[in-house]
Design a protein around this motif. Sequence first.
Motif, PDB file in Angstrom:
ATOM      1  N   UNK A   1     -14.985   4.494  -7.005  1.00 47.32           N
ATOM      2  CA  UNK A   1     -13.886   5.183  -6.346  1.00 47.32           C
ATOM      3  C   UNK A   1     -13.608   4.518  -5.002  1.00 47.32           C
ATOM      4  N   UNK A   2     -12.359   4.568  -4.583  1.00 51.91           N
ATOM      5  CA  UNK A   2     -12.003   3.983  -3.292  1.00 51.91           C
ATOM      6  C   UNK A   2     -10.741   4.659  -2.750  1.00 51.91           C
ATOM      7  N   UNK A   3     -10.733   4.874  -1.406  1.00 49.24           N
ATOM      8  CA  UNK A   3      -9.565   5.422  -0.740  1.00 49.24           C
ATOM      9  C   UNK A   3      -8.672   4.266  -0.288  1.00 49.24           C
ATOM     10  N   UNK A   4      -7.379   4.435  -0.475  1.00 47.29           N
ATOM     11  CA  UNK A   4      -6.416   3.437  -0.017  1.00 47.29           C
ATOM     12  C   UNK A   4      -5.417   4.122   0.904  1.00 47.29           C
ATOM     13  N   UNK A   5      -5.252   3.604   2.122  1.00 37.36           N
ATOM     14  CA  UNK A   5      -4.261   4.129   3.046  1.00 37.36           C
ATOM     15  C   UNK A   5      -2.903   3.510   2.745  1.00 37.36           C
ATOM     16  N   UNK A   6      -1.980   4.333   2.268  1.00 33.25           N
ATOM     17  CA  UNK A   6      -0.637   3.836   1.952  1.00 33.25           C
ATOM     18  C   UNK A   6       0.175   3.712   3.240  1.00 33.25           C
ATOM     19  N   UNK A   7       0.187   4.789   4.009  1.00 33.72           N
ATOM     20  CA  UNK A   7       0.834   4.826   5.318  1.00 33.72           C
ATOM     21  C   UNK A   7       0.254   6.020   6.062  1.00 33.72           C
ATOM     22  N   UNK A   8       0.911   6.449   7.123  1.00 34.67           N
ATOM     23  CA  UNK A   8       0.351   7.580   7.879  1.00 34.67           C
ATOM     24  C   UNK A   8       0.589   8.921   7.185  1.00 34.67           C
ATOM     25  N   UNK A   9       1.270   8.893   6.031  1.00 31.08           N
ATOM     26  CA  UNK A   9       1.573  10.137   5.321  1.00 31.08           C
ATOM     27  C   UNK A   9       0.798  10.310   4.018  1.00 31.08           C
ATOM     28  N   UNK A  10       0.319   9.210   3.434  1.00 29.39           N
ATOM     29  CA  UNK A  10      -0.303   9.282   2.113  1.00 29.39           C
ATOM     30  C   UNK A  10      -1.589   8.465   2.057  1.00 29.39           C
ATOM     31  N   UNK A  11      -2.641   9.073   1.508  1.00 29.45           N
ATOM     32  CA  UNK A  11      -3.866   8.376   1.144  1.00 29.45           C
ATOM     33  C   UNK A  11      -4.088   8.548  -0.351  1.00 29.45           C
TER      34      UNK A  11
END
Length: 290
Positions: free
Chosen positions: A158-168
């Motif tokens: 599993x891994x978290x990806x920061x899309x922008x300041x609104x979505x992870x």
Amino acid sequence: MNIQWYPGHMAKTRRILAENIKLVDVVIELLDARIPISSKNPDFDDIFKNKPKIIVLNKSDLADEKISSSWSKWYNSKGYANIFIDSIKGKNINLLKNKMQDLMKDKIERDKLKGRISRPIRTMIVGIPNVGKSSLINKIAGRASAVTGDRPGVTRGKQWINVNDKIQLLDTPGILWPKFENPEVGINLAITGAIKDDVIDTVELASILFEKLARLYPKNLMERYKLTSIEGKTGFELLQIAGKNRGCIISGGEIDMLRIASIVLDELRGGKIGKITLEKPEDIINDTTE
């Protein structure tokens, strides 16, 4: 043909999903637009029953547009948020981002009223192997943020990806379920590539596919493989003729059935036979989406 394939790592993945569901706000359930019934993992309904969910149907570019429209109407009639996408070309990705924010609008407003600083919407993307999760994440994030491949099981942890300041986004490995109650489910998953070819009889699978195409898309089948007639012939017989027409001949003049079977499956998965959907809303016997 009864296909059962449940690698050991999938049981571990199910535990990971159950453990991490409390961390996310919205679940994106990714299905294959060509097989919306068979590509739906029934375990997900229990794991994610209390979370807002968006049903995202990928590979829509390979699916029959008329049937996809019927599916969209069916989901809408049930009150399910749904979007048909092409994760390779990026079709409807911005629409998906907007839908995520719409689902969380009320929560965001409540947080503001309580004086809380808005944090990113945390989204978990789930689906069966080879349905296009990593490609979708790459398109949403706008960069090659996850390992992708065209074979089942490339994404492992599993891994978290920061899309922008609104979505992870929380990416997770593809997961099947321990037993396919309906044999058609295993067959459809194998046909579309969610199950590895090396654990199935590809000749039998391609023969079954030909029988399905003869019933659902006879014109596509006949034109692609130069079949003059399909009436009264089994899928295996049609596959033999296709093999002869394609020059799949081995010593002694026999048909190389393994070769033509591999060609047929690759062409179906690549959209070369046409836009094919193997399941319609009316094929649902019991509503397994709720």
